[in-house]
Write a protein that holds these residues in place. Structure first.
Motif, PDB file in Angstrom:
ATOM      1  N   GLU A 151      46.568  -2.147   6.735  1.00 32.07           N
ATOM      2  CA  GLU A 151      45.602  -2.191   7.834  1.00 32.07           C
ATOM      3  C   GLU A 151      45.524  -0.848   8.566  1.00 32.07           C
ATOM      4  O   GLU A 151      46.516  -0.123   8.653  1.00 32.07           O
ATOM      5  CB  GLU A 151      45.989  -3.299   8.820  1.00 32.07           C
ATOM      6  N   ASN A 152      44.339  -0.550   9.087  1.00 35.90           N
ATOM      7  CA  ASN A 152      44.145   0.638   9.916  1.00 35.90           C
ATOM      8  C   ASN A 152      44.836   0.463  11.267  1.00 35.90           C
ATOM      9  O   ASN A 152      44.610  -0.532  11.959  1.00 35.90           O
ATOM     10  CB  ASN A 152      42.649   0.863  10.170  1.00 35.90           C
ATOM     11  N   LEU A 153      45.629   1.455  11.627  1.00 32.93           N
ATOM     12  CA  LEU A 153      46.273   1.464  12.927  1.00 32.93           C
ATOM     13  C   LEU A 153      45.462   2.257  13.942  1.00 32.93           C
ATOM     14  O   LEU A 153      44.644   3.113  13.582  1.00 32.93           O
ATOM     15  CB  LEU A 153      47.663   2.089  12.825  1.00 32.93           C
ATOM     16  N   ARG A 154      45.749   1.999  15.200  1.00 31.07           N
ATOM     17  CA  ARG A 154      45.119   2.740  16.286  1.00 31.07           C
ATOM     18  C   ARG A 154      45.438   4.228  16.189  1.00 31.07           C
ATOM     19  O   ARG A 154      44.591   5.071  16.459  1.00 31.07           O
ATOM     20  CB  ARG A 154      45.620   2.172  17.617  1.00 31.07           C
ATOM     21  N   ALA A 155      46.668   4.555  15.822  1.00 30.56           N
ATOM     22  CA  ALA A 155      47.137   5.936  15.706  1.00 30.56           C
ATOM     23  C   ALA A 155      47.039   6.649  17.057  1.00 30.56           C
ATOM     24  O   ALA A 155      47.317   6.051  18.087  1.00 30.56           O
ATOM     25  CB  ALA A 155      46.408   6.665  14.589  1.00 30.56           C
ATOM     26  N   THR A 156      46.584   7.921  17.078  1.00 27.48           N
ATOM     27  CA  THR A 156      46.607   8.714  18.302  1.00 27.48           C
ATOM     28  C   THR A 156      45.261   8.670  19.024  1.00 27.48           C
ATOM     29  O   THR A 156      44.249   8.246  18.464  1.00 27.48           O
ATOM     30  CB  THR A 156      46.941  10.176  17.981  1.00 27.48           C
ATOM     31  N   ALA A 157      45.252   9.152  20.259  1.00 29.85           N
ATOM     32  CA  ALA A 157      43.995   9.276  20.997  1.00 29.85           C
ATOM     33  C   ALA A 157      43.019  10.181  20.251  1.00 29.85           C
ATOM     34  O   ALA A 157      41.802   9.949  20.258  1.00 29.85           O
ATOM     35  CB  ALA A 157      44.272   9.821  22.397  1.00 29.85           C
ATOM     36  N   PHE A 158      43.549  11.179  19.588  1.00 27.30           N
ATOM     37  CA  PHE A 158      42.732  12.092  18.784  1.00 27.30           C
ATOM     38  C   PHE A 158      41.999  11.329  17.682  1.00 27.30           C
ATOM     39  O   PHE A 158      40.787  11.511  17.476  1.00 27.30           O
ATOM     40  CB  PHE A 158      43.641  13.162  18.186  1.00 27.30           C
ATOM     41  N   HIS A 159      42.699  10.445  16.986  1.00 25.68           N
ATOM     42  CA  HIS A 159      42.068   9.627  15.948  1.00 25.68           C
ATOM     43  C   HIS A 159      40.962   8.754  16.543  1.00 25.68           C
ATOM     44  O   HIS A 159      39.878   8.628  15.960  1.00 25.68           O
ATOM     45  CB  HIS A 159      43.108   8.733  15.263  1.00 25.68           C
ATOM     46  N   MET A 160      41.244   8.132  17.684  1.00 27.55           N
ATOM     47  CA  MET A 160      40.261   7.224  18.271  1.00 27.55           C
ATOM     48  C   MET A 160      39.002   7.964  18.733  1.00 27.55           C
ATOM     49  O   MET A 160      37.883   7.466  18.568  1.00 27.55           O
ATOM     50  CB  MET A 160      40.899   6.468  19.454  1.00 27.55           C
ATOM     51  N   ILE A 161      39.165   9.149  19.281  1.00 27.34           N
ATOM     52  CA  ILE A 161      38.011   9.952  19.704  1.00 27.34           C
ATOM     53  C   ILE A 161      37.139  10.299  18.502  1.00 27.34           C
ATOM     54  O   ILE A 161      35.904  10.175  18.539  1.00 27.34           O
ATOM     55  CB  ILE A 161      38.486  11.222  20.428  1.00 27.34           C
ATOM     56  N   LEU A 162      37.773  10.740  17.414  1.00 29.09           N
ATOM     57  CA  LEU A 162      37.015  11.112  16.224  1.00 29.09           C
ATOM     58  C   LEU A 162      36.340   9.903  15.580  1.00 29.09           C
ATOM     59  O   LEU A 162      35.216  10.007  15.082  1.00 29.09           O
ATOM     60  CB  LEU A 162      37.930  11.810  15.222  1.00 29.09           C
ATOM     61  N   ARG A 163      36.999   8.763  15.589  1.00 28.04           N
ATOM     62  CA  ARG A 163      36.387   7.548  15.042  1.00 28.04           C
ATOM     63  C   ARG A 163      35.119   7.191  15.813  1.00 28.04           C
ATOM     64  O   ARG A 163      34.090   6.843  15.232  1.00 28.04           O
ATOM     65  CB  ARG A 163      37.379   6.386  15.102  1.00 28.04           C
ATOM     66  N   ARG A 164      35.197   7.245  17.139  1.00 30.22           N
ATOM     67  CA  ARG A 164      34.030   6.896  17.955  1.00 30.22           C
ATOM     68  C   ARG A 164      32.890   7.882  17.756  1.00 30.22           C
ATOM     69  O   ARG A 164      31.717   7.516  17.825  1.00 30.22           O
ATOM     70  CB  ARG A 164      34.438   6.832  19.428  1.00 30.22           C
ATOM     71  N   ALA A 165      33.260   9.126  17.483  1.00 28.71           N
ATOM     72  CA  ALA A 165      32.246  10.163  17.342  1.00 28.71           C
ATOM     73  C   ALA A 165      31.582  10.164  15.966  1.00 28.71           C
ATOM     74  O   ALA A 165      30.375  10.414  15.851  1.00 28.71           O
ATOM     75  CB  ALA A 165      32.863  11.531  17.616  1.00 28.71           C
ATOM     76  N   PHE A 166      32.366   9.868  14.911  1.00 29.83           N
ATOM     77  CA  PHE A 166      31.865  10.121  13.559  1.00 29.83           C
ATOM     78  C   PHE A 166      31.806   8.893  12.659  1.00 29.83           C
ATOM     79  O   PHE A 166      31.248   8.964  11.568  1.00 29.83           O
ATOM     80  CB  PHE A 166      32.730  11.183  12.872  1.00 29.83           C
ATOM     81  N   MET A 167      32.390   7.777  13.067  1.00 27.51           N
ATOM     82  CA  MET A 167      32.402   6.592  12.210  1.00 27.51           C
ATOM     83  C   MET A 167      31.538   5.501  12.843  1.00 27.51           C
ATOM     84  O   MET A 167      31.697   5.194  14.032  1.00 27.51           O
ATOM     85  CB  MET A 167      33.827   6.088  11.991  1.00 27.51           C
ATOM     86  N   LYS A 168      30.674   4.937  12.040  1.00 32.32           N
ATOM     87  CA  LYS A 168      29.774   3.897  12.532  1.00 32.32           C
ATOM     88  C   LYS A 168      30.541   2.732  13.145  1.00 32.32           C
ATOM     89  O   LYS A 168      30.179   2.208  14.198  1.00 32.32           O
ATOM     90  CB  LYS A 168      28.883   3.409  11.390  1.00 32.32           C
TER      91      LYS A 168
END
Length: 238
Positions: A151-168
């Motif tokens: 499963e995908n983890l939350r990981a770091t704030a950096f990961h979450m920012i990039l997900r919101r910016a670049f992943m649908k």
């Protein structure tokens, strides 16, 4: 058709591995390697894949000679059957539309497997619906049966920012934490959780992800804490 051992699994056959894992292959194949080495496969007769889409994990299990129910929230046959027919394992696979939060099974399967579905289930149901999936899996397994999870983890704030910016899906998915995964699995008699991946998810194509996963394996997986990584995988036993 039935091939034993982990060597067949595309660890040396890149095309097969791509058909099984389908995305960010080198990172997520660590789950497959762990499952290969830590399940008593002679005890597994039948299995259920949840959230199958193209049915890569159903293919993997059928190549091991297991009877498989390949399932998704909608009937996955249209997307998954062509892949299974390609490898001539279609006679071992049944296709069903199944809601992972409400399954019609009890003490039925020796093994249940999923990859990257819990975050999506959390979109509309939050933590409660995510926990419900694990409760339903527990019910569906026979005593001593295996849950194989990745499963995908939350990981770091950096990961979450990039997900919101670049992943649908990055804006909507409810990514989980390591501690939440432990809570989800609390009903099982035992479980083990492993983690992997830090940079590879940032690759814009599979070649980039492969190169970054090599760097992850060489450096970041060794030095970073588990909750900085973006993949959790493991095994739980009913």
């Amino acid at each position: 058709r039935m091939i034993q051992g982990s060597d067949y699994i595309g660890f040396t056959n890149k095309r097969l591995m791509a058909d099984i894992i389908q995305w960010d292959i080198k990172s997520w194949q660590e789950a497959l390697r762990f499952w290969e080495e830590n399940v008593k496969w002679d005890k597994v007769r039948n299995a259920l894949e949840l959230g199958a889409h193209r049915g890569g994990l159903s293919l993997w299990l059928a190549l091991k000679g297991k009877e498989v129910v390949c399932s998704d929230i909608g009937d996955p046959k249209r997307y998954a059957q062509p892949l299974h027919n390609k490898y001539k394992v279609g006679d071992l696979i049944d296709y069903k539309a199944i809601d992972a939060t409400s399954m019609p099974y009890e003490n039925c399967f020796d093994l249940v497997v999923f990859k990257s579905i819990i975050g999506g289930i959390g979109i509309r149901g939050g933590l409660q619906k995510q926990q419900q999936v694990f409760n339903q899996i527990f019910k569906a397994l026979r005593p001593g049966g295996y849950l194989l999870f990745a499963e995908n983890l939350r990981a770091t704030a950096f990961h979450m920012i990039l997900r919101r910016a670049f992943m649908k899906r990055g804006k909507d998915w409810r990514y989980v934490s390591i501690n939440e995964m432990k809570t989800f699995l609390k009903e099982f008699s035992c479980f083990i959780i492993k983690t992997t991946g830090f940079l590879a998810t940032l690759g814009r194509n599979e070649s980039q992800r492969t190169l970054l996963s090599i760097l992850d394996a060489a450096v970041f997986n060794r030095i970073l804490p588990d909750d900085w990584k973006y993949i959790a995988f493991g095994i739980a036993v009913k």
